[in-house]
Design a protein around this motif. Sequence first.
Motif, PDB file in Angstrom:
ATOM      1  N   VAL A 343      51.847  45.426  49.801  1.00  0.00           N
ATOM      2  CA  VAL A 343      53.350  44.837  49.860  1.00  0.00           C
ATOM      3  C   VAL A 343      52.258  42.872  48.934  1.00  0.00           C
ATOM      4  O   VAL A 343      53.742  42.005  48.790  1.00  0.00           O
ATOM      5  N   VAL A 344      51.284  42.780  49.769  1.00  0.00           N
ATOM      6  CA  VAL A 344      50.997  41.828  48.897  1.00  0.00           C
ATOM      7  C   VAL A 344      50.703  40.888  47.943  1.00  0.00           C
ATOM      8  O   VAL A 344      49.703  41.926  47.483  1.00  0.00           O
ATOM      9  N   GLN A 345      50.463  39.487  48.045  1.00  0.00           N
ATOM     10  CA  GLN A 345      50.665  39.949  46.512  1.00  0.00           C
ATOM     11  C   GLN A 345      49.546  38.217  46.590  1.00  0.00           C
ATOM     12  O   GLN A 345      49.771  37.734  47.581  1.00  0.00           O
ATOM     13  N   TYR A 346      48.653  37.920  45.410  1.00  0.00           N
ATOM     14  CA  TYR A 346      47.678  37.340  45.658  1.00  0.00           C
ATOM     15  C   TYR A 346      47.420  36.124  44.590  1.00  0.00           C
ATOM     16  O   TYR A 346      48.038  37.192  43.393  1.00  0.00           O
ATOM     17  N   VAL A 347      47.643  35.026  44.784  1.00  0.00           N
ATOM     18  CA  VAL A 347      47.800  33.816  43.898  1.00  0.00           C
ATOM     19  C   VAL A 347      46.489  33.044  43.518  1.00  0.00           C
ATOM     20  O   VAL A 347      46.238  32.665  44.951  1.00  0.00           O
ATOM     21  N   THR A 348      45.348  33.312  43.128  1.00  0.00           N
ATOM     22  CA  THR A 348      44.568  31.918  42.791  1.00  0.00           C
ATOM     23  C   THR A 348      44.173  30.765  42.346  1.00  0.00           C
ATOM     24  O   THR A 348      45.164  30.636  42.177  1.00  0.00           O
TER      25      THR A 348
END
Length: 374
Positions: A343-348
Motif C-alpha cells: 500500500v506504500v506510495q512513493y513521492v520523489t
Amino acid sequence: MKPSIRTYLCNDENHRFFGEGPRQLLHAIDETGSLRSAALSMNMAYTKALRIIRSAEATLGFPLTVRTTGGKGGGGSQMTAEAREFLAKYEAYRDACTESGQQLYEEFFCRRKSVFFSSGTQTPSFTCLQNSNEVRIACIIMASGLGKRFGSNKLMASFHGAPLIHSVLDVTGSVPLFADRLVVTRSREVHDYCQSLGIPVLIHTLSNRNEALCLGLTHMLKRHPDLSGCLFALGDQPLLRPRTLERICRRYLECKISPGHSESVFPDSDFSILKSKLPQNSGIAEKSPIVQLCSIQMTASPEPSVSTTVGSPILFDRAYFDELLHLPEKAGGSHVLRQHPDVVQYVTAEVPEELMDVDTPEELKRLENLVTIE
C-alpha cells in the motif's frame, strides 16, 4: 498558476555546483572584468563568489577564470575559453529543459482532467478536500534524538543563524494542509523554543522511539479524534521543502479520493523508474495508503544505473494508527511500512539532500554549505 523550472548541475555526490547563480556570476565577470566587481554588482560577498567559482572548477576539472595583470584597469579576471564553451552548453541545455517542462506542464495540467481543477461532480477537487472536514491530516515532528554522535543538542545548533529545528518548523508551518502540528521532544531547550513560537510541543523522558511516537499520536488523537492521517517528520532534516510536503499530502488525498488512479491523476516524473526499483505493488493506490518520501539518483557512467533511497517524512492513514500505537520496543514507523509494502506510495524529493538528517557537526556544516552555495 504557472510552472517554475530551474536547471542545476550536480557532481558525483549529488551536490549542486552550477545553476543560475554561477551562470549570472560568470556573465558579470565577463562584463566587469573582475571577480570582485562582479560579486559587488550582484550584492554578493567576494568570498562567496570565489567559493562558487572554485566549487565549479573542482567538479569540471578546468579553470573558469584567468587573472590578468597590468593594463588600464590594473588587472582583473576574465572567463577562459573552456568557460565560454561550457556556459553556452549549459544555457542551451537549460532552455531545452525549460521548454520541455512547459510542454509537460501543459500536458498534465491543461489538457488532462486533474483533481486540482476538476469542475465536475464525479471526483471532489483537491481544493475542496483541503478545506473540508472529510480528510484531516496532522503533522508530528519527532525531535527526541539524544545527539550522542553530535556531542551536544543538535536541534538547537545554529543553522544559518537559527536553531536547526527551526527549518522543519518553518517548512511544516508554511504548508496549509495540516489541521494541526505537534513537536515531541526530550529537550527542554527545544520545548521552550517551540513554546516561544506558539507551536504545540510535548516534552518527555521516555527512552524508546515507539514510546515517543505513541505519546505524540495519542495526544494528537485526543485533540482531533476524527483525524484521517498523520505525517511524521524529523526535527533534524533542514533541507526539506514545502512543495515536497504538499506533494506527499496530495498523493495521500488523491488515494483517498480516487483509489486505483494515483499514477494518472498525480503523475510523478520519476514514477516509471520507481516502479522498477521499489516493491512491485508500490504503484497500487489503496483506500488506506502510506506515503513515503524517496529520492532517485542516476549515474551515466561508466554504466547507466539508478539507485533509490527512502526516508522521512512518512504519512500514515488512520487505518495504521493502532499498529503505530502498539509498536515493538525501540521500533519506529518503518516497522509498519514493512508490514504493508503493497500500500506504500512513493513521492520523489526535488533533490536528494531533502532526505538528509544531521548526526554530526560535519554533516551540519555540509548541509549549511549546500544552502550557501546555492
